[in-house]
Design an enzyme around this catalytic site. Structure first.
Site, PDB file in Angstrom:
ATOM      1  CD  GLU A  80      -2.951  -1.054   0.200  1.00 30.05           C
ATOM      2  OE1 GLU A  80      -3.128   0.028  -0.386  1.00 30.05           O
ATOM      3  OE2 GLU A  80      -3.606  -2.092  -0.063  1.00 30.05           O
ATOM      4  CB  CYS A 142      -5.768  -3.148   6.223  1.00 29.26           C
ATOM      5  SG  CYS A 142      -6.154  -4.895   6.415  1.00 29.26           S
ATOM      6  CG  HIS A 166      -4.396  -5.254   1.571  1.00 25.80           C
ATOM      7  ND1 HIS A 166      -4.624  -3.897   1.602  1.00 25.80           N
ATOM      8  CD2 HIS A 166      -5.203  -5.791   2.533  1.00 25.80           C
ATOM      9  CE1 HIS A 166      -5.522  -3.628   2.534  1.00 25.80           C
ATOM     10  NE2 HIS A 166      -5.891  -4.751   3.122  1.00 25.80           N
TER      11      HIS A 166
END
Ligand code: PCA
Length: 200
Positions: A80, A142, A166
């Site tokens: 991310e 998350c 992820h």
């Protein structure tokens, strides 16, 4: 030897298995390049997961932090790019249902990952593991723990590489869930091991 905090999450929503738990379990205690991996599993709870993350950072004093989460439906490993200052999404495992509240009242709108995300993606693709940068970790747990970890390390003024990756579902989860793409658990673990190897 340096220390790397690797976190995963417990199962949530209709995902009866969270493959991040097995990755953490497989890599806990392993030595990968200069790092010894310390693995921890976080709760899917807006009221406790952030505190758990901070507690691990403060007690373990890691030299790097990689938090893992399941992105059921994604095909690739996705580091991310950014965490946003927002809690939202489905009800968590304790029934909390935030609706767009800030994570930190006075925190910045966004905090960028300090992991070498482009390098991670390139090395994974070169070694045969499909990967791509993701520009949103969503607004669920998350994103929540990524934001909390980056905020804490910034406060501590420490040059500790930290961020979130992820991962797709495992085959085991996909058999139960029926409609999601999946990877073998071995490949998921291997891809995270390769990601850790990019850290200096
Ligand atoms: N994935 C969720 C929360 C826990 C997990 O493994 C998310 O993407 O926010």
């Amino acid at each position: 030897m340096k220390k790397l905090l690797l976190t995963g999450f417990e199962p949530f929503l209709d995902f009866t298995i969270n493959p991040t738990m097995s990755v953490v379990d497989d890599l806990n205690g392993k030595h990968i390049n200069e790092y010894e991996v310390v693995g921890r599993v976080l709760t899917v709870d807006f009221k406790s997961s952030g505190a758990e993350m901070l507690e691990h950072i403060r007690s373990e004093k890691p030299d790097a932090v990689i938090a893992l989460g399941l992105a059921g439906g994604r095909y690739k490993i996705t580091p991310e790019r950014i965490a946003v200052n927002c809690n939202d999404g489905d009800r968590d495992n304790s029934g909390n249902l935030p609706q767009g509240e800030k994570i930190m009242e006075d925190g910045p709108d966004g905090l960028f990952s300090t992991l070498p995300i482009r390098e991670i993606v390139e090395i994974l693709n070169e070694t045969g593991y499909p990967a791509d940068i993701s520009n949103t970790a969503g607004t669920y747990l998350c994103n929540h723990v990524m934001y909390q970890a980056l905020f804490e390390l910034k406060q501590q003024n420490k040059a500790v590489p930290a961020g979130f990756i992820h991962i797709p579902a495992s085959h085991e989860l996909a058999i139960q869930h029926k409609k999601i793409p999946s990877w073998s658990q071995n490949d998921l673990t291997k891809a995270i091991e390769i990601s850790i190897e990019t850290l200096s």
